[in-house]
Design a protein around this motif. Structure first.
Motif, mmCIF file in Angstrom:
data_model
loop_
_atom_site.group_PDB
_atom_site.id
_atom_site.type_symbol
_atom_site.label_atom_id
_atom_site.label_comp_id
_atom_site.label_asym_id
_atom_site.label_seq_id
_atom_site.Cartn_x
_atom_site.Cartn_y
_atom_site.Cartn_z
ATOM 1 N N ALA A 61 0.830 -1.201 0.000
ATOM 2 C CA ALA A 61 0.000 0.000 0.000
ATOM 3 C C ALA A 61 0.869 1.258 0.000
ATOM 4 O O ALA A 61 0.590 2.232 -0.721
ATOM 5 C CB ALA A 61 -0.929 -0.021 1.218
ATOM 6 N N GLU A 62 1.957 1.225 0.792
ATOM 7 C CA GLU A 62 2.835 2.390 0.831
ATOM 8 C C GLU A 62 3.512 2.607 -0.507
ATOM 9 O O GLU A 62 3.628 3.736 -1.002
ATOM 10 C CB GLU A 62 3.876 2.212 1.944
ATOM 11 N N THR A 63 3.956 1.512 -1.131
ATOM 12 C CA THR A 63 4.606 1.629 -2.441
ATOM 13 C C THR A 63 3.651 2.189 -3.480
ATOM 14 O O THR A 63 4.007 3.062 -4.279
ATOM 15 C CB THR A 63 5.126 0.254 -2.887
ATOM 16 N N GLY A 64 2.400 1.668 -3.491
ATOM 17 C CA GLY A 64 1.418 2.162 -4.458
ATOM 18 C C GLY A 64 1.091 3.628 -4.241
ATOM 19 O O GLY A 64 0.983 4.412 -5.200
ATOM 20 N N SER A 65 0.935 4.052 -2.978
ATOM 21 C CA SER A 65 0.584 5.453 -2.701
ATOM 22 C C SER A 65 1.728 6.380 -3.087
ATOM 23 O O SER A 65 1.515 7.452 -3.667
ATOM 24 C CB SER A 65 0.225 5.605 -1.227
ATOM 25 N N ARG A 66 2.971 6.009 -2.768
ATOM 26 C CA ARG A 66 4.109 6.855 -3.125
ATOM 27 C C ARG A 66 4.273 6.944 -4.640
ATOM 28 O O ARG A 66 4.617 7.991 -5.193
ATOM 29 C CB ARG A 66 5.378 6.325 -2.478
ATOM 30 N N GLY A 67 4.022 5.796 -5.342
ATOM 31 C CA GLY A 67 4.110 5.856 -6.790
ATOM 32 C C GLY A 67 3.094 6.811 -7.376
ATOM 33 O O GLY A 67 3.380 7.560 -8.323
ATOM 34 N N TYR A 68 1.904 6.810 -6.831
ATOM 35 C CA TYR A 68 0.871 7.720 -7.335
ATOM 36 C C TYR A 68 1.218 9.173 -6.991
ATOM 37 O O TYR A 68 1.028 10.085 -7.805
ATOM 38 C CB TYR A 68 -0.478 7.341 -6.736
#
Length: 458
Positions: A61-68
């Motif tokens: 979830a953290e990786t996806g949010s930072r990518g966005y």
């Protein structure tokens, strides 16, 4: 001596029973403890895997949010949303795993709180990025709040994993302790079993000696009885064969007497009737003519009956025309008398005179049984020649019968079987209710007749 042996036997039995009970008790105790420990190991393994999976989903979830946040590409929201949905389920599952009063319950509550804070922080950043508030989401991203939450989540997850691993080690130690107890118990039981076995061997050695003496005496009596049975069986077989030969000789003698004496009388009577008819001339009275005609027909019927009786007693066609022709004549006459269709497949065979007569009698007796009992529509007769034996088969499509419930002497089966066995052959009968009957005789071609020269028949 007998009472001493019985006491030894009782002691051996008691020791064996005690050893068996001890072994059962040890195995049951070890099994229950090991099963409980393995269940706990499985539970702790699931818990550890669930904690690792939760941590992985938080990282996803953290990786996806930072990518966005960094790119603004909505595709990064797909793994983010999927991870957030899984996190709630794993949290609920982990909460149900730990009892409220357990030592891990506090750590689990802290982990849940930090995960919720991390999710709230990521949700806030994503919403501000969607709204175009650049300064707000960048300020949240540049703070250490997210890092602090993740460090706390990692620390609390590590505590839960370490706790599960320690409990797994304890359960593993319990399994090993149960195995050691089982080994010690089996060793004790093995020693007791060896003692009981030693006592058993001493007793059985004495009993074996007495048993061998009794067995030797019984074997001598059995050998004597078997010798007497073999001699009596051989004597009865020789007597039956002799009676069979005498019967055939008497049949031949009776056939010759009927042919010579009765045949001459019937022929002379027929000639006298013919002379009488010629002397009376055509002007004879109608009643006399009818009587003479009736007498002539009666004499012809008597001559035909005499011929059939002679053929049944001693088939002249067998001696004059050979086995194949004699069987064809027998089949044709049976078909004419009974109205049953007879199909023949007769190969020329080389057999001595007595064996040919045996084959003829088997077919004759089988056809007689078919006419009396089978209620068949068709009969098949086959004679096949092989390298060392000849097979004779008579098959019908009649009502059949249960072979197991039929006495061996029924329907002339005993006579047929004795004829075949006296010729060194083997007779097989197959039948079932509603499926017809099959008679198969295997006869050796060699002059030395022994059942061992024939193949097995089914």
């Amino acid at each position: 001596m007998a009472s001493f042996s019985s006491r030894r036997g009782a002691i051996s039995l008691i020791l064996a029973a005690l050893a068996a009970l001890m072994l059962i008790g040890i195995n049951e105790t070890g099994y229950k403890e090991s099963s409980a420990a393995l269940d706990r190991i499985e539970q702790y393994t699931r818990t550890r895997n669930a904690v690792n999976t939760l941590l992985q989903h938080v990282l996803d979830a953290e990786t996806g949010s930072r990518g966005y946040l960094l790119t603004g590409d909505p595709r990064y929201l797909e793994p983010y949303n999927a991870a957030v949905a899984q996190i709630s389920q794993h949290l609920d599952r982990l909460r149900s795993t730990y009892a409220p009063a357990s030592s891990e319950a506090g750590t689990m509550n802290a982990l849940s709180l930090n995960v919720q804070r991390k999710l709230a922080e990521m949700d806030l950043s994503v919403r501000m990025r969607k709204q175009g508030n650049e300064e707000a989401w960048k300020s949240v991203l540049l703070t250490d709040v997210g890092k602090e939450h993740m460090d706390a989540i990692r620390e609390q997850a590590a505590r839960l994993i370490e706790s599960a691993s320690q409990r797994m080690d304890v359960a593993q130690e319990q399994v090993e302790r149960s195995l050691r107890l089982a080994r010690a118990g089996i060793a004790i039981v093995a020693v007791a079993a060896l003692v009981a076995f030693a006592l058993y061997l001493r007793q059985t050695t004495r009993l074996k000696l007495a048993g061998e003496q009794q067995q030797s005496a019984l074997q001598q009596e059995r050998d004597l009885l078997e010798t007497q049975v073999r001699e009596r069986t051989a004597s009865l077989a020789q007597l039956a064969t002799h009676l069979q030969q005498v019967r055939e000789e008497e049949r031949g003698h009776l056939a010759r007497e009927l042919h010579d004496e009765l045949g001459a009388l019937l022929t002379a009577a027929k000639l006298d009737v013919a002379r009488l008819k010629s002397r009376l001339g055509p002007q004879q009275a109608p009643e006399v003519s009818q009587r003479l005609q009736h007498l002539t027909e009666a004499l012809n019927s008597g001559i035909a009956l005499k011929r059939r009786i002679i053929e049944d007693l001693r088939p002249s066609s067998l001696a004059n025309l050979g086995l194949t022709a004699a069987l064809e004549i027998l089949a044709r006459e049976f078909s004419e008398r009974s109205g049953i269709e007879v199909a023949s497949n007769l190969e020329p065979v080389q057999l001595d005179e007595s064996t040919q007569l045996t084959v003829y009698r088997i077919v004759q007796e089988s056809l007689t049984n078919v006419g009396k009992y089978a209620e068949a529509r068709q009969v098949q007769i086959g004679v096949r020649e092989y390298s060392n034996h000849v097979e004779v088969e008579i098959r019908d499509d009649g009502k059949g019968f249960d072979v197991r419930s039929t006495r061996p002497s029924t329907h002339g089966l005993a006579g047929m079987r004795h004829r075949v066995e006296a010729a060194g052959g083997r007779l097989t009968l197959q039948s079932q209710p509603g499926q017809g009957t099959r008679v198969l005789a295997s006869l050796p071609k060699a002059t030395t007749r022994a059942p061992s020269t024939l193949p097995e028949t089914v």
